[in-house]
Every structure is written in C-alpha cells, then in structure tokens.
Design a protein around this motif. Structure first.
Motif, PDB file in Angstrom:
ATOM      1  N   ASP A  56       0.822  -1.219   0.000  1.00  0.00           N
ATOM      2  CA  ASP A  56       0.000   0.000   0.000  1.00  0.00           C
ATOM      3  C   ASP A  56       0.853   1.265   0.000  1.00  0.00           C
ATOM      4  N   ALA A  57       1.945   1.251  -0.767  1.00  0.00           N
ATOM      5  CA  ALA A  57       2.814   2.426  -0.820  1.00  0.00           C
ATOM      6  C   ALA A  57       2.112   3.575  -1.535  1.00  0.00           C
ATOM      7  N   GLU A  58       2.281   4.772  -1.012  1.00  0.00           N
ATOM      8  CA  GLU A  58       1.708   5.970  -1.610  1.00  0.00           C
ATOM      9  C   GLU A  58       2.784   7.034  -1.693  1.00  0.00           C
ATOM     10  N   VAL A  59       2.930   7.643  -2.852  1.00  0.00           N
ATOM     11  CA  VAL A  59       3.936   8.679  -3.062  1.00  0.00           C
ATOM     12  C   VAL A  59       3.227  10.013  -3.262  1.00  0.00           C
ATOM     13  N   ASN A  60       3.784  11.063  -2.645  1.00  0.00           N
ATOM     14  CA  ASN A  60       3.231  12.422  -2.753  1.00  0.00           C
ATOM     15  C   ASN A  60       1.842  12.539  -2.132  1.00  0.00           C
ATOM     16  N   GLY A  61       1.558  11.689  -1.150  1.00  0.00           N
ATOM     17  CA  GLY A  61       0.297  11.809  -0.427  1.00  0.00           C
ATOM     18  C   GLY A  61       0.345  12.945   0.587  1.00  0.00           C
ATOM     19  N   ARG A  62      -0.812  13.366   1.046  1.00  0.00           N
ATOM     20  CA  ARG A  62      -0.904  14.431   2.047  1.00  0.00           C
ATOM     21  C   ARG A  62      -0.901  13.807   3.438  1.00  0.00           C
ATOM     22  N   VAL A  63       0.045  14.240   4.263  1.00  0.00           N
ATOM     23  CA  VAL A  63       0.154  13.745   5.642  1.00  0.00           C
ATOM     24  C   VAL A  63      -0.014  14.927   6.586  1.00  0.00           C
ATOM     25  N   PRO A  64      -0.981  14.891   7.502  1.00  0.00           N
ATOM     26  CA  PRO A  64      -1.161  15.996   8.453  1.00  0.00           C
ATOM     27  C   PRO A  64       0.103  16.232   9.269  1.00  0.00           C
ATOM     28  N   ALA A  65       0.450  17.507   9.477  1.00  0.00           N
ATOM     29  CA  ALA A  65       1.686  17.841  10.203  1.00  0.00           C
ATOM     30  C   ALA A  65       1.692  17.270  11.611  1.00  0.00           C
ATOM     31  N   GLY A  66       0.520  17.119  12.219  1.00  0.00           N
ATOM     32  CA  GLY A  66       0.447  16.611  13.584  1.00  0.00           C
ATOM     33  C   GLY A  66       0.934  15.189  13.734  1.00  0.00           C
ATOM     34  N   VAL A  67       0.977  14.448  12.632  1.00  0.00           N
ATOM     35  CA  VAL A  67       1.464  13.070  12.683  1.00  0.00           C
ATOM     36  C   VAL A  67       2.909  13.022  13.163  1.00  0.00           C
ATOM     37  N   PHE A  68       3.689  14.053  12.843  1.00  0.00           N
ATOM     38  CA  PHE A  68       5.114  14.057  13.161  1.00  0.00           C
ATOM     39  C   PHE A  68       5.429  14.696  14.520  1.00  0.00           C
ATOM     40  N   ALA A  69       4.390  15.065  15.268  1.00  0.00           N
ATOM     41  CA  ALA A  69       4.584  15.631  16.612  1.00  0.00           C
ATOM     42  C   ALA A  69       4.873  14.509  17.605  1.00  0.00           C
ATOM     43  N   PRO A  70       5.535  14.815  18.734  1.00  0.00           N
ATOM     44  CA  PRO A  70       5.788  13.775  19.740  1.00  0.00           C
ATOM     45  C   PRO A  70       4.490  13.113  20.178  1.00  0.00           C
ATOM     46  N   PRO A  71       4.477  11.806  20.330  1.00  0.00           N
ATOM     47  CA  PRO A  71       3.256  11.112  20.759  1.00  0.00           C
ATOM     48  C   PRO A  71       2.784  11.631  22.114  1.00  0.00           C
ATOM     49  N   PRO A  72       1.497  11.937  22.277  1.00  0.00           N
ATOM     50  CA  PRO A  72       1.006  12.484  23.550  1.00  0.00           C
ATOM     51  C   PRO A  72       1.340  11.588  24.748  1.00  0.00           C
ATOM     52  N   GLY A  73       1.288  10.264  24.548  1.00  0.00           N
ATOM     53  CA  GLY A  73       1.550   9.356  25.660  1.00  0.00           C
ATOM     54  C   GLY A  73       2.975   9.382  26.149  1.00  0.00           C
TER      55      GLY A  73
END
Length: 201
Positions: free
Chosen positions: A169-186
């Motif tokens: 399921d590889a996807e190239v040039n997809g849109r990834v929300p910036a929050g995904v790369f933030a430190p995990p809340p836990g």
C-alpha cells in the motif's frame, strides 16, 4: 505499510513488526509499530530530533531518528535515506562520480553510495546498492517501487543486522497531516531512556 523481520544484533525480530510509516521530503518521520495487533512503539519527529515512545515499557527516547533506528534495528537510516530506499533509489543524490557497465547491469557511484541498475523491459531499475555500513537489495513485481527490500550490515560491522522488509500500500506524494510528526502524547508521562539503554535492551 511495512512488515519487518530478521535479526538486529543478537535479537531475532519475530513475530514480524507491522510498521505504518510516513517520511517527507523535508525528512520528517513517523513510524508506528505493532505485533499481533498490539502497539509496540511510536517514533515521530524531524531529521534532527525525534521521540520514540515504547508503549509497553512506558519509556521514551529523544534523539536524532537515525540514532534511534540504529539502536533498534542495527542500521543507521536517517529519514532521507529511508525515503530513498522505500522508493527504490537508495540515494537522493543527483551527482554521479563514476559509472561502469557490466552487460545488463550499470554501477553508478554517488557521493553517498553505489547504485546497481538492471536493464529490464520497463527500462533501467535499481536492483541493489551499497551505502555506509549496509547493503540493500530490491525486488519488484507489478510496480516501479519495490515490494521487497533486504538490508544487511557490512561484514565486520557491529551490531550485525539482517532485515527483510515487505512494502504494501505504498503511496507517493500523499498528504500527511503535520500533527502526525509531533511527539506522541503518551510519551509525556513516560520515563526517559538513553540511546545506550535502548541499544542494550
């Protein structure tokens, strides 16, 4: 999505890790790993600083992602290198320093590695390559991107690593929300852990 098995140092990676992964051109990174449906870790951050949250142990490591990945898997793979490998290129360098042809194979040297191209019906495709500390091999079926990737550390390098990676399921040039790369809340309430402790664990 990745499925990773193999060996890292003296440890066997089994059952395989199922790893949801996102890497951007500016080298932001996210990796969320599960085993048999149970969350094991979350790694998120930038090329200079990332947070690894070990969910079962409630420990947290903060360091450059290349150092964290090396401590876990035995191979130093910064986000830019991961992006190049997952797209079947090995390197993102456009500069060629040397080249040699051997029949249907072309070996190209770049400032950060050597790429072996194989002539196929669809044109030239990366078959394998070498970079500092490791060798990689690719297998493709129906896509220009690799579905299988094998990575192993060069002889004499410690820790030894042999990784078998299946890409789906590889996807190239997809849109990834910036929050995904933030430190995990836990990770905020987890006990700090050093790279040395992670490596020995």
């Amino acid at each position: 999505a990745l499925r990773i098995s193999g060996r890292a140092g003296d440890q066997r990676i089994w059952p395989p890790l199922a790893v949801d992964t996102a890497v951007t051109a500016d080298q932001s990174i996210y990796m969320g790993a599960t085993v048999a449906g149970r969350s094991i870790f979350v790694l998120a951050g930038s090329v200079d600083r990332a947070t690894l949250w070990l969910r079962r142990e409630e420990r947290v490591v903060t360091a450059p992602p290349a150092e964290i990945i090396e401590a876990m898997l035995g191979v130093s793979l910064p986000p830019g290198r991961l992006l190049a490998i997952f797209t079947g290129c090995l390197t993102r360098e456009a500069t060629m320093t040397a080249a040699a042809r051997y029949g249907r194979t072309l070996a190209i040297d770049t400032p950060d590695g050597r790429v072996h191209l194989e002539q196929r019906d669809a044109g030239w495709q990366t078959r394998a390559g070498e970079a500092e500390g490791f060798t990689v091999e690719f297998a493709r079926e129906t896509s220009s991107f690799p579905q299988k990737i094998w990575i192993w550390s060069v002889p004499g390098r410690e820790p030894r690593a042999t990784l078998d990676i299946t890409v789906s399921d590889a996807e190239v040039n997809g849109r990834v929300p910036a929050g995904v790369f933030a430190p995990p809340p836990g990770a905020a309430g987890a006990q700090p852990m050093t790279i040395e402790e992670l490596r020995s664990a």
